[in-house]
Design a protein around this motif. Structure first.
Motif, PDB file in Angstrom:
ATOM      1  N   GLY A   8       0.819  -1.210   0.000  1.00  6.73           N
ATOM      2  CA  GLY A   8       0.000   0.000   0.000  1.00  6.73           C
ATOM      3  C   GLY A   8       0.850   1.255   0.000  1.00  6.73           C
ATOM      4  N   GLY A   9       0.442   2.234  -0.797  1.00  6.33           N
ATOM      5  CA  GLY A   9       1.191   3.484  -0.885  1.00  6.33           C
ATOM      6  C   GLY A   9       0.331   4.593  -1.445  1.00  6.33           C
ATOM      7  N   ALA A  10       0.867   5.817  -1.448  1.00  5.65           N
ATOM      8  CA  ALA A  10       0.129   6.992  -1.932  1.00  5.65           C
ATOM      9  C   ALA A  10       0.227   7.058  -3.453  1.00  5.65           C
ATOM     10  N   MET A  11      -0.590   6.273  -4.124  1.00  3.55           N
ATOM     11  CA  MET A  11      -0.505   6.158  -5.577  1.00  3.55           C
ATOM     12  C   MET A  11      -1.679   6.798  -6.315  1.00  3.55           C
ATOM     13  N   LEU A  12      -2.602   7.411  -5.600  1.00  5.25           N
ATOM     14  CA  LEU A  12      -3.747   8.023  -6.272  1.00  5.25           C
ATOM     15  C   LEU A  12      -3.288   9.177  -7.155  1.00  5.25           C
ATOM     16  N   ALA A  13      -3.736   9.177  -8.402  1.00  3.96           N
ATOM     17  CA  ALA A  13      -3.319  10.238  -9.332  1.00  3.96           C
ATOM     18  C   ALA A  13      -4.340  10.328 -10.468  1.00  3.96           C
ATOM     19  N   PRO A  14      -4.482  11.503 -11.076  1.00  5.25           N
ATOM     20  CA  PRO A  14      -3.798  12.751 -10.739  1.00  5.25           C
ATOM     21  C   PRO A  14      -4.456  13.454  -9.558  1.00  5.25           C
ATOM     22  N   VAL A  15      -3.725  14.392  -8.989  1.00  3.55           N
ATOM     23  CA  VAL A  15      -4.242  15.213  -7.892  1.00  3.55           C
ATOM     24  C   VAL A  15      -3.903  16.672  -8.197  1.00  3.55           C
ATOM     25  N   PRO A  16      -4.589  17.614  -7.555  1.00  4.22           N
ATOM     26  CA  PRO A  16      -4.278  19.033  -7.806  1.00  4.22           C
ATOM     27  C   PRO A  16      -3.110  19.491  -6.952  1.00  4.22           C
ATOM     28  N   PRO A  17      -2.049  20.016  -7.535  1.00  2.00           N
ATOM     29  CA  PRO A  17      -0.964  20.579  -6.727  1.00  2.00           C
ATOM     30  C   PRO A  17      -1.352  21.979  -6.269  1.00  2.00           C
ATOM     31  N   ALA A  18      -2.211  22.035  -5.273  1.00  2.00           N
ATOM     32  CA  ALA A  18      -2.819  23.301  -4.865  1.00  2.00           C
ATOM     33  C   ALA A  18      -1.838  24.172  -4.093  1.00  2.00           C
ATOM     34  N   LEU A  19      -1.887  25.466  -4.350  1.00  2.00           N
ATOM     35  CA  LEU A  19      -1.130  26.432  -3.568  1.00  2.00           C
ATOM     36  C   LEU A  19      -2.009  26.865  -2.405  1.00  2.00           C
ATOM     37  N   VAL A  20      -1.626  26.497  -1.213  1.00  2.00           N
ATOM     38  CA  VAL A  20      -2.397  26.847  -0.024  1.00  2.00           C
ATOM     39  C   VAL A  20      -1.738  28.054   0.634  1.00  2.00           C
ATOM     40  N   SER A  21      -2.484  29.129   0.744  1.00  2.00           N
ATOM     41  CA  SER A  21      -1.959  30.339   1.379  1.00  2.00           C
ATOM     42  C   SER A  21      -2.499  30.456   2.798  1.00  2.00           C
ATOM     43  N   CYS A  22      -1.678  31.048   3.657  1.00  2.00           N
ATOM     44  CA  CYS A  22      -2.061  31.200   5.062  1.00  2.00           C
ATOM     45  C   CYS A  22      -1.372  32.442   5.611  1.00  2.00           C
ATOM     46  N   GLY A  23      -1.589  32.721   6.880  1.00  2.00           N
ATOM     47  CA  GLY A  23      -1.040  33.937   7.473  1.00  2.00           C
ATOM     48  C   GLY A  23      -1.946  35.118   7.226  1.00  2.00           C
ATOM     49  N   THR A  24      -1.379  36.271   6.888  1.00  2.00           N
ATOM     50  CA  THR A  24      -2.139  37.487   6.631  1.00  2.00           C
ATOM     51  C   THR A  24      -1.612  38.155   5.362  1.00  2.00           C
ATOM     52  N   VAL A  25      -2.321  39.178   4.920  1.00  2.00           N
ATOM     53  CA  VAL A  25      -1.877  39.921   3.742  1.00  2.00           C
ATOM     54  C   VAL A  25      -0.514  40.560   4.001  1.00  2.00           C
ATOM     55  N   ASP A  26      -0.304  41.048   5.219  1.00  2.00           N
ATOM     56  CA  ASP A  26       0.962  41.696   5.566  1.00  2.00           C
ATOM     57  C   ASP A  26       2.091  40.692   5.793  1.00  2.00           C
ATOM     58  N   ASN A  27       1.736  39.484   6.182  1.00  2.00           N
ATOM     59  CA  ASN A  27       2.740  38.448   6.439  1.00  2.00           C
ATOM     60  C   ASN A  27       2.258  37.114   5.869  1.00  2.00           C
ATOM     61  N   PRO A  28       2.229  37.003   4.535  1.00  2.00           N
ATOM     62  CA  PRO A  28       1.653  35.812   3.897  1.00  2.00           C
ATOM     63  C   PRO A  28       2.666  34.680   3.753  1.00  2.00           C
ATOM     64  N   ASN A  29       2.140  33.495   3.626  1.00  2.00           N
ATOM     65  CA  ASN A  29       2.976  32.333   3.323  1.00  2.00           C
ATOM     66  C   ASN A  29       2.155  31.376   2.457  1.00  2.00           C
ATOM     67  N   ALA A  30       2.855  30.519   1.749  1.00  2.00           N
ATOM     68  CA  ALA A  30       2.167  29.542   0.901  1.00  2.00           C
ATOM     69  C   ALA A  30       2.954  28.245   0.879  1.00  2.00           C
ATOM     70  N   LEU A  31       2.251  27.154   0.778  1.00  2.00           N
ATOM     71  CA  LEU A  31       2.871  25.847   0.599  1.00  2.00           C
ATOM     72  C   LEU A  31       2.058  25.072  -0.424  1.00  2.00           C
ATOM     73  N   THR A  32       2.697  24.139  -1.069  1.00  2.00           N
ATOM     74  CA  THR A  32       2.019  23.332  -2.075  1.00  2.00           C
ATOM     75  C   THR A  32       1.496  22.061  -1.432  1.00  2.00           C
ATOM     76  N   ILE A  33       0.230  21.775  -1.677  1.00  2.00           N
ATOM     77  CA  ILE A  33      -0.432  20.613  -1.088  1.00  2.00           C
ATOM     78  C   ILE A  33      -1.053  19.764  -2.199  1.00  2.00           C
ATOM     79  N   ALA A  34      -0.652  18.509  -2.263  1.00  2.00           N
ATOM     80  CA  ALA A  34      -1.273  17.588  -3.222  1.00  2.00           C
ATOM     81  C   ALA A  34      -2.404  16.794  -2.568  1.00  2.00           C
ATOM     82  N   TRP A  35      -2.309  16.609  -1.246  1.00  2.00           N
ATOM     83  CA  TRP A  35      -3.342  15.830  -0.560  1.00  2.00           C
ATOM     84  C   TRP A  35      -4.479  16.767  -0.145  1.00  2.00           C
TER      85      TRP A  35
END
Length: 209
Positions: A8-35
């Motif tokens: 068993g493994g993480a083989m489901l595909a395709p998935v969206p490589p979503a850009l997830v933003s967090c924090g605030t407008v003045d101090n923003p950050n983003a990470l890429t999430i496939a799950w």
């Protein structure tokens, strides 16, 4: 089609490589999430699974908010970069030339270069192992007006979306169907046969079909 059996493994595909933003407008950050994905329609709910060691984990946990920004092929390099680097050491958004705007219902910012930004409020955090799942209510969706026609109908086919499969990014290809097309084909064929039957019956009775 002959298949090999793997552990068993993480083989489901395709998935969206979503850009997830967090924090605030003045101090923003983003990470890429496939799950990520939709887990309920009414009320609308989504999730993201994040490793606890990621810089964004505590930002999302403490604020209880994040924004899922749908990626396009135009920003795929930024999508990959934000998945490889950490916001603890640099401003990834600035490095990638991405800008943010204040959302309507959450303090977390949306990414301007994404055509769709989904505002989310965390309702539950579930530790699963390597990742913790943030279950969230979708409380707003921001859509680029360029994807809307004169009637306000959304046409995502114009967005040049991209996907992720087994370590590789892909631009979505040609449309090969739409929701319900398999059922409609059967219905159309059924109506065609019914019309032919009525026509044949009319001809037998000396009537024009």
């Amino acid at each position: 089609m002959k298949k090999q059996h793997w552990p068993g493994g993480a083989m489901l595909a395709p998935v969206p490589p979503a850009l997830v933003s967090c924090g605030t407008v003045d101090n923003p950050n983003a990470l890429t999430i496939a799950w990520t994905g939709i887990i309920n329609t009414i009320p609308p709910k989504t999730y993201i699974s994040v490793r606890p060691e990621r810089y964004s984990y505590n930002i999302i946990k403490e604020s209880g908010e994040f924004v899922i920004n749908i990626p396009t092929e135009n920003i795929v390099r930024a999508v990959d970069y934000c998945g490889c680097r950490t916001g603890a050491k640099e401003n990834k958004l600035k490095q990638c030339g991405l800008t943010v705007t204040k959302c309507v219902k959450v303090d977390a910012p949306m990414i301007d270069q994404s055509p769709i930004s989904i505002e989310c409020k965390v309702s539950e955090i579930i530790p699963l192992g390597s990742h913790h799942m943030f279950i969230a209510d979708i409380i707003g969706v921001n859509v680029s007006e360029e994807l809307l026609d004169e009637k306000g109908t959304l046409h995502l086919s114009k967005a040049n979306l991209c996907s992720y499969a087994h370590g590789e990014y892909f631009a979505l290809g040609k449309q090969i169907g739409d929701f319900g097309f398999s059922v409609r084909r059967k219905s159309v064929e059924k109506r065609r046969k019914q019309n032919n039957h009525i026509g044949q019956k009319g001809n037998k009775n000396g009537k024009r079909s």
